[in-house]
Structure formats: C-alpha cells, structure tokens
Design a protein around this motif. Structure first.
Motif, PDB file in Angstrom:
ATOM      1  N   ASP A   1      11.876  35.597  13.962  1.00  0.00           N
ATOM      2  CA  ASP A   1      11.535  34.185  13.795  1.00  0.00           C
ATOM      3  C   ASP A   1      10.326  33.884  14.653  1.00  0.00           C
ATOM      4  O   ASP A   1      10.370  34.025  15.866  1.00  0.00           O
ATOM      5  N   TYR A   2       9.219  33.496  13.995  1.00  0.00           N
ATOM      6  CA  TYR A   2       8.004  33.160  14.748  1.00  0.00           C
ATOM      7  C   TYR A   2       8.031  31.695  15.194  1.00  0.00           C
ATOM      8  O   TYR A   2       7.071  31.212  15.756  1.00  0.00           O
ATOM      9  N   GLY A   3       9.108  30.999  14.868  1.00  0.00           N
ATOM     10  CA  GLY A   3       9.208  29.611  15.277  1.00  0.00           C
ATOM     11  C   GLY A   3       9.119  28.630  14.117  1.00  0.00           C
ATOM     12  O   GLY A   3       9.343  27.442  14.281  1.00  0.00           O
ATOM     13  N   GLN A   4       8.794  29.151  12.919  1.00  0.00           N
ATOM     14  CA  GLN A   4       8.754  28.258  11.754  1.00  0.00           C
ATOM     15  C   GLN A   4       9.743  28.751  10.707  1.00  0.00           C
ATOM     16  O   GLN A   4       9.406  28.916   9.544  1.00  0.00           O
ATOM     17  N   GLY A   5      10.941  29.045  11.138  1.00  0.00           N
ATOM     18  CA  GLY A   5      11.927  29.595  10.211  1.00  0.00           C
ATOM     19  C   GLY A   5      11.774  31.100  10.164  1.00  0.00           C
ATOM     20  O   GLY A   5      10.692  31.616  10.428  1.00  0.00           O
TER      21      GLY A   5
ATOM     22  N   ALA B   1      11.032  34.862   9.421  1.00  0.00           N
ATOM     23  CA  ALA B   1      10.179  35.654   8.538  1.00  0.00           C
ATOM     24  C   ALA B   1      10.989  36.810   7.972  1.00  0.00           C
ATOM     25  O   ALA B   1      10.759  37.270   6.859  1.00  0.00           O
TER      26      ALA B   1
ATOM     27  N   ASN C   1      15.134  37.677   7.742  1.00  0.00           N
ATOM     28  CA  ASN C   1      16.358  36.923   7.948  1.00  0.00           C
ATOM     29  C   ASN C   1      17.594  37.814   7.851  1.00  0.00           C
ATOM     30  O   ASN C   1      18.091  38.080   6.777  1.00  0.00           O
TER      31      ASN C   1
ATOM     32  N   THR D   1      13.842  39.214  16.962  1.00  0.00           N
ATOM     33  CA  THR D   1      14.466  38.015  17.516  1.00  0.00           C
ATOM     34  C   THR D   1      15.964  38.263  17.713  1.00  0.00           C
ATOM     35  O   THR D   1      16.556  37.831  18.692  1.00  0.00           O
TER      36      THR D   1
END
Lengths: 347, 260
Positions: free
Chosen positions: A12-16, A18, A20, A56
């Motif tokens: 997760d780069y911070g915008q949902g 990438a 999952n 993550t």
C-alpha cells in the motif's frame, strides 16, 4: 532449487493497496508468469519478491524461510530488467564476473563459470565486447547469463522482451523457456503480453487491480477463465448470454448444458472462443445458427470473420482458410455445446 | 557561412581570447626592468627573482593548499548533493537546485562580507584557514554540482538495482558502478573547483588572516607598488600550474566518456 511461497502479500503506497493480499505457491523449478494490464500490481509484486519494494504486510518464503526483511543484496536472486541494465563500462566478461566477485568466488572458478554460462546463452567469443557493441537480442542473453551465473535461488524477469522486435521476441521466448528447463530454476516472469505468458509458463497468474483473478495452467486460463475480465484479457472471446432453465441455457446455437449451481431464470454469460466455432455453407443441412458475413480478415494460416446472427448479435469466428466465405454470404455457424464456458450471471 | 570564412572567424575568436595570455607569457621573459610589451630582450631573470622571493612562494603554497582542500571537500559534498538531487529530491528538486546554485547568483563580495560576519560570530575568526576554505567550498560547490548532476542525468538507476540484485552493498554499488559512470562529471567539477579556488580574489581577501595571503592577493599587492616583469613571471607560472593540474588529472584519472 527453491520453492517460493507468497502469503497474503500486500503493498500500500497510501492510496489504497497496489497489491492486495495475494497468495501464490511456486513449486521448485516452476515457471510462473504474472500477467495483467499495466497498473495491476504485477511489477510491484515482482519488486517485492526481489526486495526492491518493502511489503506492507504478508510473507515471502524461499524454502520456508521468510525473506521479507532480507535486503536485496543478500536475497540471492537473479534479475533480468526490461532494459537489461548491463553495466556499460564493463565488458561482457566483467558484467558476468560482477556477481561472482561479490560472492568472493576464486578467480579460476569465475573463469570456468563464465565460459559455461556464455556457452549456455550461445555467446562464446563475445566476452571482450562492451554492451553497446551487442545487438538487442545479444544484450538480452548477456543479461540472462549475468542473472544465472550466480546460481541464484530464483530467477525474476521484468518484461524482458518488451524492447525486442516481433520476430526476435518469438525466438527469445523459446530460448528463455528452454534455458529455464535446462537449468531447472524457479522463475517468475512479469508480462502484459498474454501470448508470452501462455507459451512460456507452467502456470499463469492473472492479476487485475492488485488482486489475483485466476491462477492456472495456460489451457485452464484460456479454456476455463474464472470471470469475464480474464476471458477478455486472454485472447479473443464471444460472450453469449442466455437464461438458465433446468441446468440448460438456450442459445442461438442450440441448448447448452451448464454445470454449476445457477438458479433457474438467472441470465448467464457464456464464453465462446472464436476458433471453437465452425462455419458451414447455408444449404449444407447441418445444425447451426444462420448468420451473415460482415467482414473477414485473412492472415495466411487463419481467417477471422465477423458474423451477424439472425437476432442482430455479432460473433467473431476464426477458422482455417480451407473454405472461404465472402462478405455478405449467408452461412451456418455451428458451436459444439462443450465449447461454451459459463462465466457467471449477468450483474 | 562558407568554410574558409568560418575558419578565419574561429581563428579571430581564438586570437582574441588567447592574445592577453600570450602577451603575459612573452612579457615574463623580458630582460628589462619594467613590464612592457614587446619585451626588451629575452631572459629568465624575473623567474629567478620570483623563485627566490619567499613571499610569493609562500603565497603559492597557501593557494595550492587551499585549492586542494577545497577541491576535495567541494568534490565530496557536490557529488553527494548531485546524487540526492537526481535520485531522491522528488518534489524538492527545483528547491535543491536553486539552493545549490545560489552562491553563483549572489555577488561574490556580498557572500564574502556575510561569511566574514559569520566566521566571527561563530567564533572561528580568520586566524586559521577554516573560514577561508568554507568560503572557497561555498563558491565552488555549484560547479561540482552542475557537472556531476549533468552526468547523473544519463545514469540509469537500473544499473544500481542490477548491481544490488547481484549482491553488491551500498558502498560497492557506488564505487564499482556509479562512480566510474559519472566520473567525467566528477573530475570536470573538481577541476573547476580547483581552478576557481586558485584564482578567486574577493573571498580570499575578506577571509584571510593578518599576514596571510594567497597568490592573487599577493600579486595584486605587489602590482600596487611595483611594475616589474616579475608579475608576468608569477602569472605565467600560475597559468602553467593550472594547466598542469588539468592535463595530469586527465591523464591519470581519465576523462574518457563512456558512450551508452
């Protein structure tokens, strides 16, 4: 040889996310392709396996040992980059020796291993050349040799054929696959080209939006796609719709029995590959749906037709050019019931 | 432009640029007592005077020492800054660039005066070379930065990644892969730093300690009261010295550029 196991891997780069929560088990010596459109998370997954990206969450195990916190340089991977990333200031020999020097291997063993690997990639005699003196295909083979000569646990390839022309790409597909079989190394190959993934892999992982849509052998992916997205991404497909009644869908091509739990009255999507259809002259007396030829594209070994069925639906058909039909001809289209594959109900 | 005309044009430009240097060099061999051109007879007399002039010799040693220190420090900081600028600066890229080039944009005399205030307010003073070297590093840094970041632009980060995947740690990646490939920029930048530091007047003049002087300061000082060809001999030696540094570093370290 190494077994690789990826468990609930997330980035997760911070915008949902990438990537999952994906899980893949890669057997020893297996050739796995990560296939998907750009932005589907395949490259991020490869970078996490290599160690260039932190995960993550989740685990990456080489033979059971979690390597998530092992830095790239200690992870013992062989990586081939899209633009090869050969060191321009070093000869082929020095490029190949680099990884071995890092492993403190004695000089004479370095020499024999380089000779062996150059022979393997059919570049004996090129050891004194600089990368800029080599063609694209040769650079590609040096990059492969550089990754393999260190005898890594796992070979990672990031769209290695993207920069080659079409003919060379096909040669390299066969070359890489043969080499991988001979060496027997566990391999992960990232590509957005479904033909590459299909022809080279033992199994294909199809990814969309950071999730795995399907894992399977090339024929499973092609013939029994898990959903509409997979069916449409891998090759051409006709989507035939129809209502289920008593485990049977009636289509323009006749009744198609479907396995699986579908409620009566539900509208179902069926996948039908263009080459599964057969074209017959209209007066042949065979069973089939009558249709009109809209257009046809001849490509030597195959002909692609666009047909309009009586109800107005358009289907694509691919046949061998034994019998040719002209635009505007009336034909009969025959589709064997077993070639339909249910993709699920219409949302 | 036709070719012979273009050749003549180039020759005129070169003559314009090089004539003053030629004049100084020729004047240094003057046998007469005053700095005149054309010289009145040829001799090495003023070179002997210069070599036996302890004041000038000390000034040259100071200048060389400061230039060497400046080159090393500026080379290291400038290269590191360029690496950060190209690979890690991200959104700050433009800010970093402007900050690094700021010493070029400010008038040198302002930089010198503020540095003078600075070295006294932090208690360094001017009795040692620290303040002077800080000043020289400050004004030479942009040249190292520009040169190195220019050669970093053609550096493919995948080379570092490839080296890492082959087992090379951070320091090995820099020494074996990145440094050889950005070397032309680093050496070019360091040469600039050396020559500028050797030549700079204003900063040195403000930050020098009592009784200390660099070659440009000493020369200036000398020319206020004397007008002998010794000044030309000093200038010629400093020209030869800087050229020697350029030629030697080119031969030893290599400025051969790797084409990709």
């Amino acid at each position: 040889m190494t077994e690789v196991s990826i468990e609930k891997l997330t980035k997760d780069y911070g915008q949902g996310p990438a990537v999952n929560s994906i899980s893949i088990r890669i057997a020893e010596g297996e050739f796995i392709s990560l296939l998907g459109p750009s932005g589907c998370g395949k490259t991020t997954t490869l970078k996490m396996i290599a160690g260039f990206e932190d995960a993550t969450a989740g685990a990456i195990r080489f033979d059971g040992r979690d390597v998530v916190h092992v830095p790239v340089e200690k992870r013992d991977i062989g990586m081939v980059f899209q633009n090869y990333a050969l060191f321009p200031h070093m000869t082929v020999e020095k490029n190949l020796a680099f990884g071995l020097e890092m492993r403190k291997i004695p000089k004479d063993e370095i020499r024999t291993r380089i000779a062996k690997v150059l022979d393997m990639v059919q570049l004996t005699g090129y050891s004194e050349r600089y990368p800029r003196q080599l063609s694209g295909g040769q650079q590609q083979r040096v990059a492969l040799a550089r990754a393999l000569v260190i005898e890594p646990k796992i070979l990672l390839l990031d769209e290695p054929l993207a920069n080659l022309d079409a003919k060379l790409r096909e040669e390299m597909r066969v070359f890489i696959r043969d080499l991988q079989r001979r060496v027997g190394i566990t391999t992960v190959y990232v590509t957005h080209d479904q033909a590459e993934a299909m022809t080279m892999s033992d199994r294909v992982v199809v990814m969309f939006g950071g999730r795995i849509a399907q894992i399977g052998t090339p024929s499973e992916i092609y013939e029994r796609p898990a959903n509409l997205e997979v069916a449409e991404f891998v090759g051409q497909v006709n989507i035939i719709r129809g209502k289920v009644g008593n485990r049977i869908v009636s289509t323009a091509f006749g009744d198609v029995p479907v396995s699986g739990d579908f409620a009566d009255g539900a509208e179902l999507m069926l996948a039908l590959r263009p080459e599964a259809l057969e074209l017959l002259p209209i007066h042949s007396g065979a069973t089939g749906a009558p249709a009109k030829v809209l257009s046809s594209y001849y490509s030597g070994s195959l002909v692609d037709y666009r047909l309009e069925l009586a109800g107005g639906a358009v289907v694509n058909v691919q046949t061998f050019p034994r019998t040719r039909f002209a635009d505007g001809d009336q034909v009969l289209v025959h589709a064997p019931a077993e070639r339909f594959w249910p993709l699920g109900t219409v949302a | 432009m036709s070719k012979p005309f273009f050749t003549v044009y180039c020759l005129i430009i070169y003559a314009f640029l090089l004539a003053p240097i030629a004049v100084v060099v020729i004047a240094s061999f003057n046998a007469g007592a005053f700095l005149t051109f054309p010289p009145q007879g040829l001799s090495f007399r003023w070179y002997l005077v210069f070599f036996n002039n302890e004041v000038f010799m000390r000034a040259i040693r100071t200048s060389l020492w400061i230039a060497a220190m400046t080159t090393v420090i500026s080379g290291i900081i400038g290269t590191m800054a360029a690496m950060f600028y190209v690979t890690h600066a991200g959104k700050l890229k433009e800010t970093v660039r402007v900050a690094m080039l700021a010493p070029l944009l400010l008038p040198e005399v302002l930089t010198a005066i503020s540095l003078l205030f600075f070295v006294y307010s932090v208690g360094l003073g001017t009795q040692n070379l620290v303040g002077m070297i800080v000043g020289h590093v400050l004004i030479t840094l942009p040249f190292v930065f520009i040169n190195v970041s220019a050669s970093m632009e053609s550096y493919d980060p995948a080379w570092s990644l490839a080296a890492q995947s082959l087992g090379a740690g951070r320091f090995t990646r820099f020494r074996r892969i990145m440094l050889p490939l950005i070397k032309p920029g680093v050496i070019g930048g360091c040469l600039f730093a050396f020559i500028i530091s050797f030549d700079v007047f204003t900063i040195s003049f403000m930050l020098k300690g009592v009784g200390m002087s660099t070659l440009p300061i000493q020369l200036f000082d000398y020319l206020r009261t004397n007008f002998t060809p010794e000044a030309a001999a000093v200038s010629t030696c400093s020209i030869v010295l800087t050229m020697a540094v350029v030629v030697i570093s080119e031969k030893v370290l290599g400025l051969r550029i790797h084409r990709f």
